[in-house]
Design a protein around this motif. Structure first.
Motif, PDB file in Angstrom:
ATOM      1  N   GLN A  23       8.353  10.583  -8.297  1.00  0.00           N
ATOM      2  CA  GLN A  23       9.200  10.070  -9.375  1.00  0.00           C
ATOM      3  C   GLN A  23      10.052  11.155 -10.026  1.00  0.00           C
ATOM      4  O   GLN A  23      11.172  10.895 -10.435  1.00  0.00           O
ATOM      5  CB  GLN A  23       8.337   9.381 -10.437  1.00  0.00           C
ATOM      6  N   GLY A  24       9.534  12.356 -10.135  1.00  0.00           N
ATOM      7  CA  GLY A  24      10.271  13.412 -10.824  1.00  0.00           C
ATOM      8  C   GLY A  24      11.151  14.244  -9.924  1.00  0.00           C
ATOM      9  O   GLY A  24      11.685  15.277 -10.365  1.00  0.00           O
ATOM     10  N   LEU A  25      11.356  13.811  -8.701  1.00  0.00           N
ATOM     11  CA  LEU A  25      12.094  14.613  -7.725  1.00  0.00           C
ATOM     12  C   LEU A  25      13.603  14.586  -7.963  1.00  0.00           C
ATOM     13  O   LEU A  25      14.328  15.448  -7.465  1.00  0.00           O
ATOM     14  CB  LEU A  25      11.770  14.126  -6.313  1.00  0.00           C
ATOM     15  N   GLY A  26      14.079  13.584  -8.695  1.00  0.00           N
ATOM     16  CA  GLY A  26      15.513  13.487  -8.946  1.00  0.00           C
ATOM     17  C   GLY A  26      16.304  12.892  -7.812  1.00  0.00           C
ATOM     18  O   GLY A  26      17.526  13.072  -7.736  1.00  0.00           O
ATOM     19  N   ARG A  27      15.641  12.183  -6.921  1.00  0.00           N
ATOM     20  CA  ARG A  27      16.298  11.495  -5.814  1.00  0.00           C
ATOM     21  C   ARG A  27      15.894  10.028  -5.823  1.00  0.00           C
ATOM     22  O   ARG A  27      14.794   9.681  -6.238  1.00  0.00           O
ATOM     23  CB  ARG A  27      15.917  12.124  -4.464  1.00  0.00           C
ATOM     24  N   ALA A  28      16.786   9.189  -5.348  1.00  0.00           N
ATOM     25  CA  ALA A  28      16.479   7.764  -5.269  1.00  0.00           C
ATOM     26  C   ALA A  28      15.365   7.544  -4.252  1.00  0.00           C
ATOM     27  O   ALA A  28      15.399   8.094  -3.154  1.00  0.00           O
ATOM     28  CB  ALA A  28      17.721   6.970  -4.881  1.00  0.00           C
ATOM     29  N   LEU A  29      14.395   6.728  -4.622  1.00  0.00           N
ATOM     30  CA  LEU A  29      13.260   6.434  -3.760  1.00  0.00           C
ATOM     31  C   LEU A  29      13.380   5.022  -3.220  1.00  0.00           C
ATOM     32  O   LEU A  29      13.482   4.058  -3.981  1.00  0.00           O
ATOM     33  CB  LEU A  29      11.946   6.578  -4.537  1.00  0.00           C
ATOM     34  N   SER A  30      13.377   4.917  -1.902  1.00  0.00           N
ATOM     35  CA  SER A  30      13.414   3.636  -1.212  1.00  0.00           C
ATOM     36  C   SER A  30      12.050   3.386  -0.592  1.00  0.00           C
ATOM     37  O   SER A  30      11.380   4.324  -0.143  1.00  0.00           O
ATOM     38  CB  SER A  30      14.494   3.659  -0.122  1.00  0.00           C
ATOM     39  N   VAL A  31      11.620   2.128  -0.579  1.00  0.00           N
ATOM     40  CA  VAL A  31      10.377   1.768   0.100  1.00  0.00           C
ATOM     41  C   VAL A  31      10.713   0.809   1.229  1.00  0.00           C
ATOM     42  O   VAL A  31      11.351  -0.225   1.023  1.00  0.00           O
ATOM     43  CB  VAL A  31       9.356   1.148  -0.877  1.00  0.00           C
ATOM     44  N   ASP A  32      10.293   1.196   2.433  1.00  0.00           N
ATOM     45  CA  ASP A  32      10.571   0.450   3.654  1.00  0.00           C
ATOM     46  C   ASP A  32       9.411  -0.518   3.884  1.00  0.00           C
ATOM     47  O   ASP A  32       8.343  -0.116   4.365  1.00  0.00           O
ATOM     48  CB  ASP A  32      10.700   1.457   4.801  1.00  0.00           C
ATOM     49  N   THR A  33       9.597  -1.784   3.524  1.00  0.00           N
ATOM     50  CA  THR A  33       8.518  -2.768   3.636  1.00  0.00           C
ATOM     51  C   THR A  33       9.092  -4.167   3.750  1.00  0.00           C
ATOM     52  O   THR A  33      10.209  -4.431   3.286  1.00  0.00           O
ATOM     53  CB  THR A  33       7.570  -2.697   2.426  1.00  0.00           C
ATOM     54  N   CYS A  34       8.321  -5.057   4.368  1.00  0.00           N
ATOM     55  CA  CYS A  34       8.701  -6.466   4.396  1.00  0.00           C
ATOM     56  C   CYS A  34       7.675  -7.326   3.672  1.00  0.00           C
ATOM     57  O   CYS A  34       7.753  -8.547   3.719  1.00  0.00           O
ATOM     58  CB  CYS A  34       8.886  -6.948   5.831  1.00  0.00           C
ATOM     59  N   LYS A  35       6.728  -6.692   2.974  1.00  0.00           N
ATOM     60  CA  LYS A  35       5.657  -7.418   2.291  1.00  0.00           C
ATOM     61  C   LYS A  35       5.988  -7.578   0.808  1.00  0.00           C
ATOM     62  O   LYS A  35       6.161  -6.581   0.093  1.00  0.00           O
ATOM     63  CB  LYS A  35       4.335  -6.685   2.452  1.00  0.00           C
TER      64      LYS A  35
END
Length: 284
Positions: A89-101
């Motif tokens: 969370q504190g990395l300063g980059r957008a976080l995407s989650v690759d999931t279909c659930k």
């Protein structure tokens, strides 16, 4: 064409430069780095390296989607993915989650994910409901079949038209549910139920796909079999071909490239931009 992609905490102006999405597999059986980042310590270290190399989005995946890969129970996928989402969370980059659930989507959004990247195009019952009231970006991907059978015998009458029709229908379904258009991007799904010929036809049609849908296109071909089919190289020797593929995708109009090798791709894109448009020379 839309020039803004809204992803949770981040707004990307897409007319400025293509975005680089780095692949962070927290799985024991990924096709290209199987298990290398399966522990949280190594995943965080890899993500930090991506951030220092100029990545824009980090795509966290807890279920392998290579051809023939078995499914993963939702509890196991959550066990793999959620610690990484919290830790980064504190990395300063957008976080995407690759999931279909849908359950993983909901938990990831609560934890602060900025994008949901769904290989199933938000077709799973409950998927649209899981994401519609958030502010995260949504990547709609096309896949013929499932990871278990998608490469058995992919057949299309017109692969470009059929992929566009599918992506349009899914984008319309999300918008009908109240999702803002600025949150959407599309992925033609290279390697997901396509032959090598299908993959390259879709790559060449990237600009047409964007124009037909009015949505930014994400292209993911890093280290895939289409690279091996052209070069004859095994997966661990596909870096040059993958960089060439990323440059070709951007030249054809891709706004986002999803890659394993972030530093090398960022450098290649900087040189491509300077050669194509002119840019300020980095004095470092």
């Amino acid at each position: 064409m839309p020039q803004l992609l809204q992803c949770g905490r981040f707004s990307f102006r897409l007319e400025q430069r293509p975005l680089v999405m780095g692949i962070l597999n927290v799985t024991p059986d990924s096709f290209s780095d199987g298990g290398r980042y399966g522990t949280l310590e190594f995943a965080v270290s890899n993500a930090e390296e991506m951030a220092s190399s100029g990545v824009d989005l980090i795509d966290i995946g807890g279920e392998s989607t290579r051809p023939g890969a078995p499914g993963v129970p939702v509890e196991e996928e959550l066990r793999r993915v959620m610690p990484a989402v919290y830790a980064l969370q504190g990395l300063g980059r957008a976080l995407s989650v690759d999931t279909c659930k849908p359950q993983v989507m909901r938990e990831a959004i609560i934890a602060g994910a900025d994008m949901i990247n769904d290989i199933n195009g938000f077709r799973t019952p409950g998927a649209i409901e899981a994401v519609k009231d958030s502010d995260c970006g949504l990547c709609i991907m096309h896949m013929q079949g499932t990871p278990q059978d998608m490469q058995a015998r992919p057949v299309y009458e017109d692969v470009v038209r059929e992929v566009i029709d599918f992506l349009r229908e899914r984008a319309d379904a999300l918008q009908a549910a109240g999702v803002e258009r600025e949150r959407l991007c599309v992925d033609p799904g290279l390697g997901f139920g396509k032959t090598v010929e299908h993959n390259f036809a879709l790559l060449r049609a990237t600009a047409h796909i964007e124009q037909a849908l009015g949505l930014p296109v994400l292209v993911g071909l890093s280290r895939k079999s289409m690279i091996g089919a052209v070069t004859g190289r095994p997966v661990e020797e596909r870096l040059p071909g993958s960089i060439a593929g990323a440059l070709a995708a951007v030249a054809h109009g891709a706004k986002i490239v999803r890659v394993h090798d972030v530093a090398e791709t960022v450098d290649a894109l900087e040189v491509w931009r300077a050669a194509t448009f002119g840019s300020t020379i980095n004095s470092q």
